[in-house]
Design a protein around this motif. Structure first.
Motif, mmCIF file in Angstrom:
data_model
loop_
_atom_site.group_PDB
_atom_site.id
_atom_site.type_symbol
_atom_site.label_atom_id
_atom_site.label_comp_id
_atom_site.label_asym_id
_atom_site.label_seq_id
_atom_site.Cartn_x
_atom_site.Cartn_y
_atom_site.Cartn_z
ATOM 1 N N ARG A 60 -0.933 -5.254 35.220
ATOM 2 C CA ARG A 60 -0.815 -3.807 35.060
ATOM 3 C C ARG A 60 -2.208 -3.242 35.261
ATOM 4 O O ARG A 60 -3.160 -3.681 34.612
ATOM 5 C CB ARG A 60 -0.298 -3.442 33.661
ATOM 6 N N LEU A 61 -2.332 -2.298 36.177
ATOM 7 C CA LEU A 61 -3.611 -1.660 36.463
ATOM 8 C C LEU A 61 -3.515 -0.177 36.159
ATOM 9 O O LEU A 61 -2.442 0.414 36.286
ATOM 10 C CB LEU A 61 -4.000 -1.848 37.934
ATOM 11 N N THR A 62 -4.638 0.408 35.767
ATOM 12 C CA THR A 62 -4.668 1.825 35.416
ATOM 13 C C THR A 62 -5.862 2.487 36.077
ATOM 14 O O THR A 62 -6.961 1.921 36.111
ATOM 15 C CB THR A 62 -4.775 2.002 33.883
ATOM 16 N N LEU A 63 -5.629 3.689 36.594
ATOM 17 C CA LEU A 63 -6.687 4.540 37.111
ATOM 18 C C LEU A 63 -6.744 5.764 36.220
ATOM 19 O O LEU A 63 -5.762 6.507 36.116
ATOM 20 C CB LEU A 63 -6.391 4.954 38.554
ATOM 21 N N LEU A 64 -7.867 5.957 35.552
ATOM 22 C CA LEU A 64 -8.054 7.130 34.701
ATOM 23 C C LEU A 64 -8.413 8.298 35.600
ATOM 24 O O LEU A 64 -9.371 8.230 36.367
ATOM 25 C CB LEU A 64 -9.170 6.843 33.696
ATOM 26 N N LEU A 65 -7.629 9.361 35.541
ATOM 27 C CA LEU A 65 -7.825 10.499 36.440
ATOM 28 C C LEU A 65 -8.730 11.582 35.880
ATOM 29 O O LEU A 65 -9.338 12.321 36.635
ATOM 30 C CB LEU A 65 -6.462 11.090 36.825
ATOM 31 N N GLN A 70 -2.819 -6.910 47.721
ATOM 32 C CA GLN A 70 -2.415 -5.712 46.976
ATOM 33 C C GLN A 70 -3.362 -5.451 45.806
ATOM 34 O O GLN A 70 -3.742 -4.315 45.546
ATOM 35 C CB GLN A 70 -0.979 -5.838 46.441
ATOM 36 N N LEU A 71 -3.733 -6.500 45.104
ATOM 37 C CA LEU A 71 -4.638 -6.364 43.965
ATOM 38 C C LEU A 71 -5.975 -5.787 44.420
ATOM 39 O O LEU A 71 -6.489 -4.833 43.826
ATOM 40 C CB LEU A 71 -4.832 -7.725 43.284
ATOM 41 N N MET A 79 5.316 3.191 41.649
ATOM 42 C CA MET A 79 6.339 2.150 41.670
ATOM 43 C C MET A 79 6.363 1.379 42.984
ATOM 44 O O MET A 79 6.722 0.212 43.015
ATOM 45 C CB MET A 79 7.720 2.768 41.428
ATOM 46 N N ASN A 80 6.008 2.060 44.073
ATOM 47 C CA ASN A 80 6.158 1.444 45.376
ATOM 48 C C ASN A 80 5.289 2.205 46.367
ATOM 49 O O ASN A 80 5.269 3.433 46.354
ATOM 50 C CB ASN A 80 7.633 1.525 45.795
ATOM 51 N N GLN A 117 -3.522 9.720 33.753
ATOM 52 C CA GLN A 117 -3.718 8.412 34.374
ATOM 53 C C GLN A 117 -2.555 8.046 35.273
ATOM 54 O O GLN A 117 -1.446 8.534 35.118
ATOM 55 C CB GLN A 117 -3.971 7.321 33.339
ATOM 56 N N LEU A 118 -2.884 7.159 36.215
ATOM 57 C CA LEU A 118 -1.922 6.608 37.161
ATOM 58 C C LEU A 118 -1.943 5.103 36.948
ATOM 59 O O LEU A 118 -3.021 4.499 36.893
ATOM 60 C CB LEU A 118 -2.342 6.982 38.582
ATOM 61 N N GLU A 119 -0.761 4.514 36.806
ATOM 62 C CA GLU A 119 -0.647 3.085 36.564
ATOM 63 C C GLU A 119 0.096 2.428 37.717
ATOM 64 O O GLU A 119 0.830 3.080 38.456
ATOM 65 C CB GLU A 119 0.129 2.833 35.267
ATOM 66 N N VAL A 120 -0.084 1.117 37.847
ATOM 67 C CA VAL A 120 0.645 0.352 38.857
ATOM 68 C C VAL A 120 0.762 -1.093 38.365
ATOM 69 O O VAL A 120 -0.114 -1.587 37.656
ATOM 70 C CB VAL A 120 -0.053 0.417 40.250
ATOM 71 N N GLY A 121 1.854 -1.732 38.733
ATOM 72 C CA GLY A 121 2.019 -3.156 38.473
ATOM 73 C C GLY A 121 2.007 -3.888 39.791
ATOM 74 O O GLY A 121 2.629 -3.443 40.755
#
Length: 160
Positions: free
Chosen positions: A147-152, A108-109, A65-66, A97-101
């Motif tokens: 919205r970005l996702t990292l597959l763990l 940041q991107l 989130m931050n 997975q870990l997501e971020v907006g």
């Protein structure tokens, strides 16, 4: 003698709001997720130089989130160290997975993409609809959130 960075889990109350506000300038928005977040701090000695908050969205799916580093301590690798630590923490916890907006442009991107996050969707006009005042990045108003996702674990593509 240089101090080494230490990272640890903490309570939302112990993580300085001023640092969270560097990444998200509207305190009411930060407070809306902070109490249900797992929070982490990065310290140099006794000084907290970075914060991070993560919430669980679904079983084994978490959202960053931050994440923010004190203005005086940026560009020293502390944000990267904090993000890598958080990724390892959730991987060890068994997260899928870990997501971020984040905004649709800017450092940041690039920061998230450097650590393997991939764009999975766009929320059009997110920053216009969800914030009371315009948010400017490099003199341009942020409108859309990526919205970005990292597959763990396992697989080759993020699960949306």
């Amino acid at each position: 003698m240089s101090m080494s960075l230490t990272i640890e889990k903490t309570t939302p109350a112990e993580a300085p709001m001023a640092l969270f506000l560097l990444a998200d300038p509207f305190e009411a928005k930060v407070r809306s997720y902070l109490d249900v977040s797992e929070c982490f701090v990065a310290r140099l000695g006794t000084k907290i130089v970075g914060v991070c908050s993560v919430i669980q969205r679904r079983p084994r799916v978490y959202e960053l989130m931050n994440i923010a580093i004190d203005s005086d301590d940026q560009q020293r690798g502390y944000g990267s160290a904090l993000l890598k630590w958080v990724i390892a923490y959730y991987r060890e916890k068994g997260a899928r997975q870990l997501e971020v907006g984040t905004g649709s442009f800017g450092y940041q991107l690039t920061f998230y993409q450097r650590y393997g996050f991939r764009v999975t969707s766009i929320e059009r006009d997110f920053f216009v609809s969800n914030y009371p005042e315009p948010i400017l990045e490099e003199g341009i108003q942020l409108r859309d959130m990526l919205r970005l996702t990292l597959l763990l674990i396992g697989g080759s593509a993020p699960n949306a």
